[in-house]
Design a protein around this motif. Structure first.
Motif, PDB file in Angstrom:
ATOM      1  N   PRO A  37      11.713 -51.565  24.578  1.00  0.00           N
ATOM      2  CA  PRO A  37      13.161 -51.999  25.157  1.00  0.00           C
ATOM      3  C   PRO A  37      13.173 -51.520  26.637  1.00  0.00           C
ATOM      4  CG  PRO A  37      13.096 -50.057  23.554  1.00  0.00           C
ATOM      5  CD  PRO A  37      11.655 -50.822  23.360  1.00  0.00           C
ATOM      6  N   ALA A  40      12.693 -54.176  29.849  1.00  0.00           N
ATOM      7  CA  ALA A  40      13.501 -55.015  30.128  1.00  0.00           C
ATOM      8  C   ALA A  40      15.048 -54.549  30.061  1.00  0.00           C
ATOM      9  CB  ALA A  40      13.227 -56.432  29.505  1.00  0.00           C
ATOM     10  N   ARG A  45      22.493 -58.642  26.787  1.00  0.00           N
ATOM     11  CA  ARG A  45      22.184 -58.048  25.551  1.00  0.00           C
ATOM     12  C   ARG A  45      23.467 -58.379  24.652  1.00  0.00           C
ATOM     13  NH1 ARG A  45      18.098 -53.895  26.201  1.00  0.00           N
ATOM     14  NH2 ARG A  45      16.463 -54.929  27.451  1.00  0.00           N
ATOM     15  N   ASP A  58      17.928 -59.462  22.705  1.00  0.00           N
ATOM     16  CA  ASP A  58      17.732 -59.952  24.233  1.00  0.00           C
ATOM     17  C   ASP A  58      18.641 -61.398  24.006  1.00  0.00           C
ATOM     18  OD1 ASP A  58      16.804 -62.103  26.088  1.00  0.00           O
ATOM     19  OD2 ASP A  58      15.220 -60.294  26.579  1.00  0.00           O
ATOM     20  N   ILE A  65      15.053 -56.902  19.790  1.00  0.00           N
ATOM     21  CA  ILE A  65      14.595 -55.580  20.564  1.00  0.00           C
ATOM     22  C   ILE A  65      14.506 -54.174  19.673  1.00  0.00           C
ATOM     23  CG2 ILE A  65      14.950 -54.264  22.752  1.00  0.00           C
ATOM     24  CD1 ILE A  65      16.198 -56.718  23.898  1.00  0.00           C
TER      25      ILE A  65
END
Length: 393
Positions: A37, A40, A45, A58, A65
């Motif tokens: 995680p 990015a 989200r 994501d 994620i």
């Protein structure tokens, strides 16, 4: 009475537990391997609650994620800082970091964690067990590291299922009630002096702040509108016309609200909408097209101010908040039926930027649609049955 509150990780846990919540699950369900995680932290989200925890997805690919174990039933509320959400559990308000994709150790203790309101740079938490209101600077929450920022606690009067809003001038609007009933709202200035009050709102529930800081709350027989120091009652056209939730755009005076006209109706599907104009001080009720119904979990406001309604026919319907007219409909998921109980998993909708997210509980699936065109931009199967959902852009 107001008092400062400084909360850190490992803060004392409140003694009372939320009804319907169980002890934390020791582990979440299995999921596919996920990327780091930390690689990015930007971009959209999505958080999805399920029985036993919360997934962080994501927002572009809808890939999992993180899978954070929690309790059997949790609720999700955005913190308003474009980074965090509050997960309401028997411990209180637990902070979920969507950017780092983890459930932090930071908790605002509450006997019965309830509504979270975001307005005028404040994030306001309401404890149903005490009627206390906790107020954070929203910008400070975004920088929360090992401890929560200092918060102001405004002590309640009588415990009830309620909500509070803090306006830009420091005024506090809060509901009035007790363990047996709820009757209205009271507004006090930053100095604590009463500005306005109304007891003409049986079953007061929900809130929303529209343009010009017009605050709307629902009643079993209509709605109250507070604006510029005055409270106005708008009466439902039906003998029983319950309004419980407000869907607002803070750039528009028009508020879309849910509407129930049959107190004996089975299930939780609704077929009509209430439209409130906070400038003209009017309340109109409109029927949805035949075959279209929704629950309180199925309406959001898009970037352009339109209402986006997830119908039981599986489509996302674009609703004009001025007329109630459905101007477009987009295929999203399969048709679905009313949940047996309000907590039961059923389809939900969220919006972040120009993307609409829709969950399909029966199929354990999530889809993303372009809000402007209705085109599906991503879809994914989930390792769990999704319940509530929030998203950040």
């Amino acid at each position: 009475m107001k008092r400062p509150l400084l909360l850190t990780a490992g803060a004392a846990i409140a003694a009372l537990a939320l009804a319907g919540c169980a002890t934390p699950s020791p582990s979440g369900p299995p999921s596919d391997p996920a990327p780091d995680p930390a690689a990015a932290v930007d971009g959209p989200r999505v958080a999805v609650a399920y029985e036993g925890g919360v997934l962080v997805l994501d927002g572009e690919t809808l890939g999992v994620i993180a899978d954070e174990p929690s309790e059997d039933f949790v609720r999700l509320n955005l913190a308003g800082d474009d980074r965090h959400a509050f997960v309401t559990t028997s411990r209180g308000f637990e902070l979920l970091d969507l950017r780092e994709a983890k459930l932090t150790d930071l908790v605002v203790p509450a006997g019965a964690a309830g509504h979270v309101v975001r307005h005028a740079g404040k994030t306001v938490l309401y404890d149903d067990a005490t009627s206390d209101t906790t107020v954070f600077e929203t910008a400070a929450l975004a920088d929360a590291g090992d401890e929560l920022p200092e918060a102001e606690v405004i002590e309640g009067v009588e415990a009830h299922h309620g909500v509070s809003v803090v306006l830009s001038d420091g005024a506090l609007l809060t509901t009035v009630g007790d363990a047996d009933s709820r009757s209205g709202i009271r507004v006090t200035g930053a100095d604590g002096a009463e500005i306005a009050a109304s007891a003409d709102c049986p079953g007061v529930h929900g809130e929303g702040t529209a343009a010009g800081e017009a605050v709307v709350v629902g009643c079993e027989d209509g709605a109250l509108v507070y604006r510029d120091g005055t409270i106005t009652k708008l009466t439902s056209p039906d003998a029983f016309g319950r309004i419980g939730n407000a869907y607002v755009s803070e750039d528009s005076p028009l508020v879309v609200m849910d509407y129930k006209d049959d107190p004996d109706a089975e299930g939780y599907l609704l077929h009509r909408l209430a439209l409130v104009d906070t400038e003209a001080l009017t309340l109109d009720v409109v029927d949805l097209p035949a075959g279209v119904s929704y629950t309180w979990r199925g309406v959001v406001r898009g970037e352009d101010g339109d209402a986006l309604l997830l119908g039981s026919d599986g489509r996302v319907h674009v609703v004009d908040p001025a007329s109630g007219e459905v101007t477009a409909s987009h295929e999203a998921i399969e048709a679905w039926e009313s949940p047996a109980e309000w907590q039961d998993a059923h389809p939900a909708i969220a919006v972040a930027g120009g993307t609409v997210y829709v969950t399909d509980a029966a199929q354990r699936r999530i889809v993303a649609l372009d809000a402007a065109t209705g085109a599906v931009t991503a879809a994914a199967d989930l390792p769990v049955t999704p319940n509530e959902i929030v998203a950040v852009d």
